[in-house]
Scaffold this motif. Structure first.
Motif, mmCIF file in Angstrom:
data_model
loop_
_atom_site.group_PDB
_atom_site.id
_atom_site.type_symbol
_atom_site.label_atom_id
_atom_site.label_comp_id
_atom_site.label_asym_id
_atom_site.label_seq_id
_atom_site.Cartn_x
_atom_site.Cartn_y
_atom_site.Cartn_z
ATOM 1 N N GLN A 70 -99.420 -113.439 143.311
ATOM 2 C CA GLN A 70 -98.358 -113.061 142.379
ATOM 3 C C GLN A 70 -96.988 -113.469 142.905
ATOM 4 O OE1 GLN A 70 -99.352 -108.817 142.052
ATOM 5 N NE2 GLN A 70 -99.606 -109.115 139.860
ATOM 6 N N MET A 71 -96.780 -113.262 144.184
ATOM 7 C CA MET A 71 -95.504 -113.647 144.792
ATOM 8 C C MET A 71 -95.262 -115.141 144.658
ATOM 9 S SD MET A 71 -95.505 -111.372 148.304
ATOM 10 C CE MET A 71 -94.072 -112.240 148.937
ATOM 11 N N PHE A 72 -96.293 -115.919 144.950
ATOM 12 C CA PHE A 72 -96.156 -117.375 144.879
ATOM 13 C C PHE A 72 -95.868 -117.832 143.457
ATOM 14 C CE2 PHE A 72 -98.220 -121.421 143.872
ATOM 15 C CZ PHE A 72 -97.509 -122.279 144.696
ATOM 16 N N LEU A 73 -96.638 -117.298 142.497
ATOM 17 C CA LEU A 73 -96.486 -117.743 141.109
ATOM 18 C C LEU A 73 -95.134 -117.339 140.529
ATOM 19 C CD1 LEU A 73 -100.062 -117.054 139.695
ATOM 20 C CD2 LEU A 73 -99.047 -119.256 140.233
ATOM 21 N N LEU A 74 -94.699 -116.118 140.811
ATOM 22 C CA LEU A 74 -93.384 -115.688 140.327
ATOM 23 C C LEU A 74 -92.286 -116.609 140.837
ATOM 24 C CD1 LEU A 74 -93.384 -111.788 140.610
ATOM 25 C CD2 LEU A 74 -92.913 -113.116 138.564
ATOM 26 N N LYS A 75 -92.315 -116.855 142.126
ATOM 27 C CA LYS A 75 -91.299 -117.706 142.731
ATOM 28 C C LYS A 75 -91.359 -119.122 142.163
ATOM 29 C CE LYS A 75 -89.541 -119.029 147.306
ATOM 30 N NZ LYS A 75 -89.596 -120.496 147.168
ATOM 31 N N GLU A 76 -92.545 -119.677 142.073
ATOM 32 C CA GLU A 76 -92.724 -121.052 141.599
ATOM 33 C C GLU A 76 -92.210 -121.232 140.180
ATOM 34 O OE1 GLU A 76 -94.496 -125.064 141.588
ATOM 35 O OE2 GLU A 76 -93.886 -123.668 143.166
ATOM 36 N N PHE A 77 -92.639 -120.378 139.275
ATOM 37 C CA PHE A 77 -92.328 -120.582 137.861
ATOM 38 C C PHE A 77 -90.883 -120.222 137.523
ATOM 39 C CE2 PHE A 77 -96.883 -120.896 137.624
ATOM 40 C CZ PHE A 77 -97.072 -121.847 136.638
ATOM 41 N N PHE A 78 -90.360 -119.174 138.126
ATOM 42 C CA PHE A 78 -88.971 -118.840 137.837
ATOM 43 C C PHE A 78 -88.016 -119.867 138.431
ATOM 44 C CE2 PHE A 78 -90.501 -114.498 136.820
ATOM 45 C CZ PHE A 78 -89.896 -114.374 135.586
ATOM 46 N N PRO A 131 -85.796 -132.214 129.485
ATOM 47 C CA PRO A 131 -87.160 -132.021 128.981
ATOM 48 C C PRO A 131 -88.227 -132.338 130.019
ATOM 49 C CG PRO A 131 -86.181 -133.985 128.027
ATOM 50 C CD PRO A 131 -85.089 -133.274 128.756
ATOM 51 N N LYS A 132 -87.913 -133.205 130.972
ATOM 52 C CA LYS A 132 -88.865 -133.494 132.042
ATOM 53 C C LYS A 132 -89.157 -132.234 132.854
ATOM 54 C CE LYS A 132 -89.633 -136.686 135.900
ATOM 55 N NZ LYS A 132 -89.046 -137.793 136.710
ATOM 56 N N GLN A 133 -88.109 -131.473 133.170
ATOM 57 C CA GLN A 133 -88.283 -130.231 133.919
ATOM 58 C C GLN A 133 -89.006 -129.182 133.075
ATOM 59 O OE1 GLN A 133 -87.402 -130.079 137.062
ATOM 60 N NE2 GLN A 133 -87.916 -127.947 137.433
ATOM 61 N N ILE A 134 -88.687 -129.123 131.802
ATOM 62 C CA ILE A 134 -89.329 -128.151 130.915
ATOM 63 C C ILE A 134 -90.815 -128.463 130.759
ATOM 64 C CG2 ILE A 134 -89.417 -127.315 128.528
ATOM 65 C CD1 ILE A 134 -86.351 -127.746 128.449
ATOM 66 N N GLU A 135 -91.156 -129.730 130.618
ATOM 67 C CA GLU A 135 -92.562 -130.108 130.499
ATOM 68 C C GLU A 135 -93.317 -129.755 131.781
ATOM 69 O OE1 GLU A 135 -95.323 -133.897 129.111
ATOM 70 O OE2 GLU A 135 -93.406 -134.273 130.076
ATOM 71 N N LYS A 136 -92.660 -129.881 132.910
ATOM 72 C CA LYS A 136 -93.280 -129.507 134.184
ATOM 73 C C LYS A 136 -93.677 -128.035 134.162
ATOM 74 C CE LYS A 136 -92.190 -129.275 139.156
ATOM 75 N NZ LYS A 136 -91.149 -129.559 140.173
ATOM 76 N N PHE A 137 -92.788 -127.185 133.659
ATOM 77 C CA PHE A 137 -93.114 -125.759 133.551
ATOM 78 C C PHE A 137 -94.298 -125.558 132.609
ATOM 79 C CE2 PHE A 137 -93.063 -121.630 131.658
ATOM 80 C CZ PHE A 137 -92.679 -120.760 132.668
ATOM 81 N N ALA A 138 -94.233 -126.171 131.422
ATOM 82 C CA ALA A 138 -95.269 -125.958 130.416
ATOM 83 C C ALA A 138 -96.638 -126.408 130.917
ATOM 84 C CB ALA A 138 -94.907 -126.701 129.132
ATOM 85 N N ASP A 139 -96.696 -127.546 131.573
ATOM 86 C CA ASP A 139 -97.973 -128.052 132.094
ATOM 87 C C ASP A 139 -98.567 -127.082 133.109
ATOM 88 O OD1 ASP A 139 -97.968 -130.330 130.542
ATOM 89 O OD2 ASP A 139 -97.095 -131.610 132.078
ATOM 90 N N ARG A 140 -97.758 -126.627 134.039
ATOM 91 C CA ARG A 140 -98.258 -125.727 135.080
ATOM 92 C C ARG A 140 -98.591 -124.354 134.516
ATOM 93 N NH1 ARG A 140 -94.906 -127.139 140.657
ATOM 94 N NH2 ARG A 140 -95.158 -129.408 140.520
ATOM 95 N N TYR A 141 -97.789 -123.920 133.551
ATOM 96 C CA TYR A 141 -98.048 -122.627 132.918
ATOM 97 C C TYR A 141 -99.409 -122.621 132.237
ATOM 98 C CZ TYR A 141 -97.324 -118.589 129.854
ATOM 99 O OH TYR A 141 -97.450 -117.386 129.192
ATOM 100 N N SER A 142 -99.739 -123.703 131.566
ATOM 101 C CA SER A 142 -101.024 -123.774 130.862
ATOM 102 C C SER A 142 -102.203 -123.718 131.835
ATOM 103 C CB SER A 142 -101.105 -125.053 130.029
ATOM 104 O OG SER A 142 -101.162 -126.205 130.858
#
Length: 208
Positions: free
Chosen positions: A175-183, A90-101
């Motif tokens: 777009q390249m940076f964000l795709l790579k980062e989030f995936f 969940p720590k990793q998942i929260e990291k995604f959610a925070d940055r996604y927002s």
């Protein structure tokens, strides 16, 4: 104060707490999948913070039980390793959610839901693996371990496809940076599930 039940009991409280930890991780993955299926509204982050707080609370309870208990159903080092592995999901998942927002205005055109569905599936397999620890049956645990490895392999394959898209020249630098980062964050979350599954499988392998 130690009690005889605590000292010489079967240690079922450890299985209960580990299962609770795995369920919290799965709830976090489920919340992420639901959030990414509905992209037209502002992401709600409470579910992720709550799951991580539940996870932290369970980890603290396990640590205290290890201090208070004279006998544990499996080796203390294995309990600690599994607790740590589950906590990281969940720590990793929260990291995604925070940055996604924070980056949502740049991500509306990207469909993360299929990968999040794989993460939710992986977390559900981990829950089943943790539940099987009480029985120490190798064959069903091996089947779940194989299923989890298959999910991880599919995630790796999709990442290779993603890199082809990133370096195709059709995307701008942001777009390249964000795709790579989030995936990569999502891939790492699946890896965290795999790590927890490996620990659970190894425990049964040693004790069956």
């Amino acid at each position: 104060m130690f009690s005889l039940q605590t000292m010489f009991g079967q240690g079922n409280q450890f299985y209960d707490l580990l299962e609770e930890s795995a369920v919290a991780a799965h709830d976090s993955a489920k919340a992420l999948h639901e959030m990414l299926k509905v992209t037209e509204r502002e992401p709600a982050l409470d579910a992720f913070k709550l799951a991580r707080l539940r996870q932290r609370d369970v980890s603290e309870k396990i640590s205290q039980e290890l201090v208070d208990s004279f006998i544990t159903p499996i080796e203390r080092e294995d309990i600690e390793a599994l607790t740590s592995a589950l906590y990281k999901i969940p720590k990793q998942i929260e990291k995604f959610a925070d940055r996604y927002s924070l980056a949502l205005q740049h991500l509306g055109h990207i469909d993360f839901a299929p990968r999040a569905a794989m993460l939710e599936q992986a977390a559900a397999v981990v829950v089943e693996m943790i539940k099987l620890l009480r029985k120490m049956k190798l064959e069903p645990m091996k089947a779940l371990n194989d299923e989890l490895r298959s999910i991880e392999n599919e995630a790796d394959r999709l990442m290779l496809e993603l890199y082809r898209d990133i370096y195709s020249g059709k995307l701008g630098p942001l777009q390249m940076f964000l795709l790579k980062e989030f995936f990569e964050i999502l891939e790492k979350a699946i890896d965290r599930c795999r790590e927890a599954g490996v620990v659970a499988y190894d425990i049964v392998l040693k004790n069956s």
